[in-house]
Scaffold this motif. Sequence first.
Motif: not given
Length: 98
Positions: A20-28, A58-72, A74-79
């Motif tokens: 979390f970054k105050k004043g950072g990216s809304v999506v992040r 959690l899976g639905r949330m990760l898929m939603s953020f993955t499909e948004s295209g705003y995050l990389v 690797r940030e939204t996939v469980l390894e």
Amino acid sequence: MRARIENNVLFLHHEDLPEFKKGGSVVRNSYFWALRSIAGRSRRYSDWEYESDVWLALGRMLMSFTESGYLVYRETVLEFPLSQGEIPHVLRDVATWE
């Protein structure tokens, strides 16, 4: 994000979690709060914990953020490490092997 499962609890490696970054990216920042809101434990500098009851959400949330295209990707996939064994069915769409 590096992940592992122990005793039906999913752990996300603390170094891979969004910050979390105050004043950072809304999506992040939204991603940070969404992940934190369903975590059973989410202490700073510690791995976050997710009980099996929330894996579907959690899976639905990760898929939603993955499909948004705003995050990389690797940030939204469980390894998972290869030694983990089989990935639970409910997480397969958002997980891979490390």
